[in-house]
Design an enzyme around this catalytic site. Structure first.
Site, PDB file in Angstrom:
ATOM      1  N   CYS A  58       2.887   1.988   3.140  1.00  0.00           N
ATOM      2  CA  CYS A  58       3.997   1.056   3.360  1.00  0.00           C
ATOM      3  C   CYS A  58       5.145   1.380   2.402  1.00  0.00           C
ATOM      4  CB  CYS A  58       3.534  -0.392   3.205  1.00  0.00           C
ATOM      5  SG  CYS A  58       2.642  -1.002   4.664  1.00  0.00           S
ATOM      6  N   CYS A 107       1.202  -4.504   5.744  1.00  0.00           N
ATOM      7  CA  CYS A 107       0.526  -4.000   6.951  1.00  0.00           C
ATOM      8  C   CYS A 107      -0.837  -4.675   7.150  1.00  0.00           C
ATOM      9  CB  CYS A 107       0.377  -2.489   6.900  1.00  0.00           C
ATOM     10  SG  CYS A 107      -0.768  -1.915   5.625  1.00  0.00           S
ATOM     11  N   ASP A 127      -6.795  -5.238  64.937  1.00  0.00           N
ATOM     12  CA  ASP A 127      -7.782  -6.316  64.959  1.00  0.00           C
ATOM     13  C   ASP A 127      -9.183  -5.729  64.902  1.00  0.00           C
ATOM     14  OD1 ASP A 127      -5.801  -8.182  65.128  1.00  0.00           O
ATOM     15  OD2 ASP A 127      -5.866  -8.319  67.315  1.00  0.00           O
ATOM     16  N   CYS A 163      -3.096  -4.866   1.582  1.00  0.00           N
ATOM     17  CA  CYS A 163      -1.631  -4.761   1.569  1.00  0.00           C
ATOM     18  C   CYS A 163      -1.017  -5.960   2.291  1.00  0.00           C
ATOM     19  CB  CYS A 163      -1.216  -3.462   2.246  1.00  0.00           C
ATOM     20  SG  CYS A 163       0.542  -3.329   2.546  1.00  0.00           S
ATOM     21  N   CYS A 210       0.845  -1.192   0.000  1.00  0.00           N
ATOM     22  CA  CYS A 210       0.000   0.000   0.000  1.00  0.00           C
ATOM     23  C   CYS A 210       0.886   1.249   0.000  1.00  0.00           C
ATOM     24  CB  CYS A 210      -0.943  -0.004   1.195  1.00  0.00           C
ATOM     25  SG  CYS A 210      -0.161   0.407   2.767  1.00  0.00           S
TER      26      CYS A 210
HETATM   27 ZN   LIG Z   1       0.530  -1.405   3.922  1.00  0.00          ZN
END
Ligand SMILES: [Zn+2]
Ligand SMILES: *[C@@H]1O[C@H](CO)[C@@H](O)[C@H](O)[C@H]1NC(C)=O
Ligand SMILES: *[C@@H]1O[C@H](CO)[C@@H](O)[C@H](O)[C@H]1NC(C)=O
Length: 529
Positions: free
Chosen positions: A32, A111, A344, A108, A29
């Site tokens: 990327c 990714c 206590d 893609c 893509c």
């Molecule tokens: Zn990508």
């Protein structure tokens, strides 16, 4: 002609061409592509993917589908619009791509679609909606993203495929210079989320974290081969669903040789048929810590809920009475209570009270000023006659540890009502006032043996005082080292505490009432009224 214009808009140079071409050719893509070109300025990532794709194609001279850049841009715009409409009833993604399918519909392979379909207004709205639904009050937020571990495998495969071209750009570029999916995701999403929240500050560090998690079941098995190349990297851990954590996968990828990797995994990474899906948005505000001192005026109130075999023995507890109004005000989802020692169920805590601190987990409204904290204190005070709180204040996590520091060196003072079997006169108990720095050997009391290890602990009684009541009763004042068991000192615990009051008075003695008069820990600091 276009080439030079776009080269200005995208920070790419002539020598990037081969790399861009190679990345686009297997379906990378546009974002990327920018990542693997090591483009480390944010602006290009924020632009629409269609526009980026078009420019990248024109940059490498692959803009021959249409005669002009203009027309081609229009076409892909309408393609994107059609895809958005179809998004309401998503078409099956398992199509065999044919010539007429717009390329941008394909997922893609690097990714897994995160930087394509997911980096958009829709996700920003989903994030904003989650924050609004939970009604958080915050100054800023940090966006975090959790990615499927197999993404590292794909990233590695892509790196092996293009590393010659990446290095050709510059001698010094390496895998670390590739922009991380995480980083690119944030660059795109931060401003979108900010806008969706009406201008909230989305920053890189904040106490308020909003997390988006992506999963991609289709490719979950992608990283399984690493278990054969590096069995040591994948040791089962208690609270993880899978051994294939991101950290383990990264470690295994650092160790694997290129040859080994290529034997097991295709290069470039194969195209998936579906896109990553995002899980519910997770919001978490870091803990806020609050401290103060409490008095307990009731002899039938445990400090913490008292459960025996899962059943409640007392209707309330100090912890719950204090926590109730605080949790409600901070809208926290849980708490962790701690105090300087404990009393206590039948012991009162008087004087200035006992220091306590609470961790408030995931407060939805984390900030209050002094007056507001005082109001919370008042609410606690007025909610019950059994306890009171003073010096309530917001503190840091670090300051909290001061309460536990050197706890055993601190002193506590007590007042006990003691019964004697033998008839006593005032003069019989006067000598107690002169006893100083008396060291006891205390064997772990029988009543706490189920939760404390058996040991003999030396404890010091710094001073004592006596106040005659009647022939079988007197009040005993004690100043002791913290951690001294007072009841056992008085009745002797079958000789397990030595010396004890029975030995000192040479008669059986027992303790009828006990009050803590002071806990001498100088934290938290007093708050002036
Ligand atoms: Zn990508
Ligand atoms: C409460 O505090 C203890 C000790 O500091 C810690 O181990 C525990 O995880 C805390 N619990 C929560 C819910 O944070
Ligand atoms: C709550 O009670 C404590 C102890 O009596 C007192 O010191 C404090 O002033 C009270 N605070 C408020 C706000 O009522």
């Amino acid at each position: 002609m276009y080439g030079s214009v776009f080269a200005v808009m995208l920070p790419l140079k002539e020598k990037d061409k081969a790399l861009v071409e190679k990345l686009l050719s297997f379906g990378c893509c546009p974002r990327c592509v920018l990542r693997f070109c090591c483009v480390n300025v944010q602006a290009p990532y924020k632009r629409p993917t269609q526009e980026l794709l078009q420019e990248l194609k024109e940059f490498i001279g692959d803009d021959d589908k249409t005669s002009t850049g203009e027309a081609s841009g229009d076409k892909s715009q309408s393609g994107a619009a059609a895809e958005q409409e179809a998004g309401e009833a998503p078409p099956p993604k398992r199509f065999k791509p044919d010539e007429t399918e717009p390329e941008e519909r394909l997922v893609c392979p690097v990714c897994l679609g995160i930087l394509q379909e997911h980096c958009d207004q829709t996700l920003a709205s989903k994030v904003a909606e989650a924050i609004k639904t939970e009604n958080y009050v915050f100054d800023s937020l940090v966006l975090s993203v959790s990615l499927p571990a197999q993404l590292c495998v794909r990233e590695h495969s892509c790196w092996l495929h293009v590393k010659t071209e990446v290095r050709a750009k510059s001698l010094v570029l390496g895998k670390d210079d590739v922009i991380l999916v995480k980083e690119a995701f944030k660059w795109v999403m931060q401003s979108l989320v900010s806008k969706a929240l009406g201008g909230a500050a989305v920053v890189s560090k904040s106490a308020f974290e909003v997390g988006v998690e992506f999963i991609h079941p289709e490719t979950d098995k992608d990283c399984h081969f690493l278990a054969t190349t590096c069995p040591d990297c994948f040791k089962p851990t208690k609270n993880k669903e899978s051994v294939f954590t991101r950290m383990a996968v990264v470690k295994a990828l650092e160790k694997i040789t290129d040859e080994q990797f290529l034997k097991h995994y295709p290069c470039p990474p194969p195209r998936p048929s579906s896109c990553c899906v995002s899980r519910d948005v997770q919001c978490l505000h870091t803990s806020v810590f609050i401290a103060g001192r409490y008095n307990k005026f009731c002899r039938s109130l445990p400090q913490t809920p008292w459960l025996i075999n899962g059943e409640r023995r007392m209707e309330s507890s100090v912890e719950e009475l204090i926590a109730g109004p605080i949790l409600q005000t901070f809208r926290a989802t849980g708490f962790n209570f701690s105090s300087s020692g404990r009393e206590d169920v039948d012991v009162r805590t008087l004087g200035n009270g006992r220091p306590f601190a609470m961790e408030l987990i995931n407060p939805h409204k984390p900030r209050f000023n002094r007056d507001q904290v005082k109001t919370i204190q008042q609410t606690i005070n007025e909610s019950s006659d059994k306890i009171r709180v003073r010096d309530l204040q917001i503190v840091s996590r670090e300051a909290m540890s001061r309460m536990k520091e050197g706890e055993e060196d601190k002193t506590k003072t007590y007042r006990a009502l003691v019964w004697t079997q033998k008839h006593i006169e005032k003069d019989d108990i006067g000598f107690l006032n002169d006893i100083k720095e008396l060291t006891l050997d205390q064997k772990t009391p029988l009543r706490v043996l189920h939760r404390r290890a058996l040991a003999v602990r030396p404890r010091v009684i710094h001073s004592m005082s006596s106040e005659y009541k009647d022939s079988h009763h007197f009040y005993l004042g004690l100043k002791t080292q913290a951690g001294t068991y007072i009841k056992e000192f008085v009745h002797g615990d079958f000789g397990r505490t030595k010396p004890n009051m029975c030995q000192l008075l040479q008669t059986d003695t027992d303790i009828l009432e006990l009050d803590v008069e002071s806990v001498d820990v100088d934290w938290p600091p007093p708050i002036p009224e």
